[in-house]
Scaffold this active site. Structure first.
Site, short mmCIF file in Angstrom:
data_model
loop_
_atom_site.label_atom_id
_atom_site.label_comp_id
_atom_site.label_asym_id
_atom_site.label_seq_id
_atom_site.Cartn_x
_atom_site.Cartn_y
_atom_site.Cartn_z
N LYS A 173 -104.38 44.76 45.28
CA LYS A 173 -104.72 43.35 45.07
C LYS A 173 -105.78 42.94 46.08
O LYS A 173 -105.61 43.16 47.30
CB LYS A 173 -103.47 42.48 45.24
CG LYS A 173 -102.50 42.60 44.09
CD LYS A 173 -103.05 41.95 42.84
CE LYS A 173 -102.08 42.10 41.67
NZ LYS A 173 -102.67 41.66 40.40
N ASP A 201 -107.93 44.67 42.02
CA ASP A 201 -107.66 43.57 41.09
C ASP A 201 -107.78 42.25 41.83
O ASP A 201 -107.00 41.98 42.74
CB ASP A 201 -106.23 43.75 40.54
CG ASP A 201 -105.87 42.69 39.51
OD1 ASP A 201 -106.70 41.80 39.23
OD2 ASP A 201 -104.74 42.76 38.99
N GLU A 227 -110.85 44.94 38.53
CA GLU A 227 -110.15 44.14 37.51
C GLU A 227 -110.31 42.65 37.78
O GLU A 227 -110.13 42.19 38.91
CB GLU A 227 -108.68 44.54 37.52
CG GLU A 227 -107.81 43.86 36.49
CD GLU A 227 -106.44 44.56 36.40
OE1 GLU A 227 -106.38 45.82 36.49
OE2 GLU A 227 -105.42 43.85 36.28
N GLU A 253 -106.20 40.78 30.59
CA GLU A 253 -104.79 40.39 30.61
C GLU A 253 -104.64 38.90 30.31
O GLU A 253 -103.56 38.46 29.92
CB GLU A 253 -104.14 40.73 31.95
CG GLU A 253 -104.59 39.87 33.11
CD GLU A 253 -103.87 40.22 34.41
OE1 GLU A 253 -104.24 41.23 35.01
OE2 GLU A 253 -102.95 39.49 34.79
N ASP A 276 -102.22 42.65 26.90
CA ASP A 276 -100.80 42.79 27.24
C ASP A 276 -100.00 42.66 25.96
O ASP A 276 -100.16 41.67 25.22
CB ASP A 276 -100.42 41.69 28.25
CG ASP A 276 -99.02 41.91 28.82
OD1 ASP A 276 -98.09 42.17 28.02
OD2 ASP A 276 -98.86 41.83 30.05
N HIS A 303 -102.27 45.94 29.89
CA HIS A 303 -101.68 45.32 31.07
C HIS A 303 -100.16 45.24 30.85
O HIS A 303 -99.71 45.04 29.72
CB HIS A 303 -102.26 43.90 31.21
CG HIS A 303 -101.59 43.05 32.23
ND1 HIS A 303 -100.61 42.13 31.92
CD2 HIS A 303 -101.78 42.97 33.57
CE1 HIS A 303 -100.23 41.51 33.03
NE2 HIS A 303 -100.91 41.99 34.05
N GLU A 336 -99.28 50.81 33.47
CA GLU A 336 -99.21 49.95 34.65
C GLU A 336 -97.74 49.74 35.03
O GLU A 336 -96.94 49.31 34.21
CB GLU A 336 -99.87 48.59 34.38
CG GLU A 336 -99.72 47.67 35.58
CD GLU A 336 -100.63 46.45 35.55
OE1 GLU A 336 -101.10 46.07 34.48
OE2 GLU A 336 -100.84 45.89 36.65
CA CA Z 1 -104.16 42.16 36.90
#
Ligand code: CA
Length: 385
Positions: A173, A201, A227, A253, A276, A303, A336
């Site tokens: 992240k 991401d 991402e 996503e 997703d 996702h 994921e």
């Molecule tokens: Ca994400």
């Protein structure tokens, strides 16, 4: 297969103090999921899940979708999908309308699989792979003295834990400021060595100029994909970022339906699309998105976020995503796998998918999506409605 009952439930878990976490947009103190049971007249139950605000999704199912589903044949998935979508078309073509519809669609796939005695990917005739490697999603920021930045040492410890557990790919992240992002990515790459695949991401934390600067600063650390550098609305900006960034661009996503992804692809706004299953419109719509991506020569890597139902649905989707392009050594998609504390992911499924060395998951071949609820866990976390 007449639909007799449509039952949304909200399952929730308060995170213990030490497990509270943040991504670039918000703190998570509670995990909450909308889980849907659709039961046919013969007593068969299909399970689905919606990403997003659970109470809103439950209300939408109760008010709009359930009346349209009761008495209908559960096998008519795509027909029902279009009817339900059209019922909300004038009010919500993205967001919760599609999230709630995703739960319905996944439950109908699960029912059909149980009715015909086949896993969903068999029903679709799409059996492209039997196994898929998982990547670890984690590296959220914790509540520590010093605040959201400067947590690289903690994140390095976390990376080493995942590598020790067998993960060969990690998603870090970022989105906490350019300097902090660069420091975190440098420290994690240094710690895990050159072989582990690293993704980043930002959860759309940046504008165009800042996103370019982050990409320029972290490119040297061999990043598999960047991402959500930008907000999902800025499809033109994503297209421009993709053409300028040396790092492949992943997004989707927060995109919905075939029409949303068609727009994204029209702007050349992704190297990897990430629909997703529990948000973009269910397995039905993720397959359409995967085929749009295939036609655009873009990868599709769904996702995943949620309970054991979301993981099960994603594994079925992953069996159904065609290699792009095919070959003796195609580039395979990844599962994921969120690593934050969530008993709904770890304990809800009585028949969890098998996982081997390297965190390689075997795609379930039991009827439906491959999910059977542990009723004790289900009831323990269900909110009264
Ligand atoms: Ca994400």
């Amino acid at each position: 297969m007449r639909i007799a009952h449509v039952r949304p439930s909200i399952l929730s878990v308060d995170l213990p103090d030490g497990e509270v976490f943040a991504y670039s947009q918000a703190w998570y103190r509670r995990r909450r999921s909308l889980v849907l049971e659709i039961e046919t007249a013969d007593g068969t139950v299909g399970y689905g899940e919606a990403f997003g605000p659970a109470g809103t999704n439950a209300a939408l199912i109760d008010e709009v979708y359930a009346p349209l589903l009761l008495g209908r044949d559960a096998r008519d998935r795509e027909t029902l999908w279009l009817e339900l979508y059209n019922a909300m078309r004038d009010h919500g073509r993205k967001g919760t309308a599609l999230e709630a519809l995703s739960a319905v669609d996944i439950a109908l796939w699960d029912l059909a699989g149980k009715h015909f005695g086949e896993p969903c990917h068999r029903l679709a005739g799409r059996n492209y792979r039997r196994q898929v490697a998982a990547y670890a999603t984690g590296f959220y920021r914790k509540q520590v003295v010093g605040g959201l930045t400067g947590q690289a040492p903690l994140l390095v410890e976390e990376a080493l834990r995942y590598v020790a557990a067998g993960f060969t790919a990690l998603k870090v992240k970022i989105g906490f400021g350019i300097d902090d992002d660069a420091a975190v990515v440098a420290a994690v790459r240094e710690a895990v060595g050159p072989e582990v695949r690293l993704m980043v991401d930002a959860n759309h934390a940046y504008d165009r100029a800042a996103a370019r600067e982050v990409a320029r600063r972290i490119d040297r650390y061999r990043i598999d994909w960047f991402e959500e550098p930008l907000i999902p609305e800025d499809q033109r900006g994503l297209g421009r970022f993709r053409s300028e960034s040396p790092i492949p661009l992943a997004t989707g996503e927060a995109e919905f339906g075939r029409w949303g992804f068609a727009d994204l692809l029209r702007y050349d706004a992704a190297d990897i699309v990430q629909p997703d299953c529990c948000a973009a419109g269910g397995l039905t719509e993720v397959l359409k998105v995967a085929d749009l991506a295939d036609a655009a020569h873009v990868r599709c890597i769904p996702h995943v976020w949620g309970t054991g139902i979301a993981v099960a649905a994603a594994l079925q989707a992953l069996a159904m995503v065609a290699p792009c392009p095919p070959g003796l050594t195609p580039r395979e998609p990844l599962l994921e796998l969120d690593r934050t504390y969530n008993p709904l992911r770890e304990e809800l499924n009585l028949t969890p998918p098998a996982v081997g060395s390297g965190m390689v998951y075997t795609i379930p071949t039991s009827p439906g999506i491959g999910f059977e609820p542990d009723r004790r866990v289900f009831d323990a976390y269900r909110e009264p409605r």
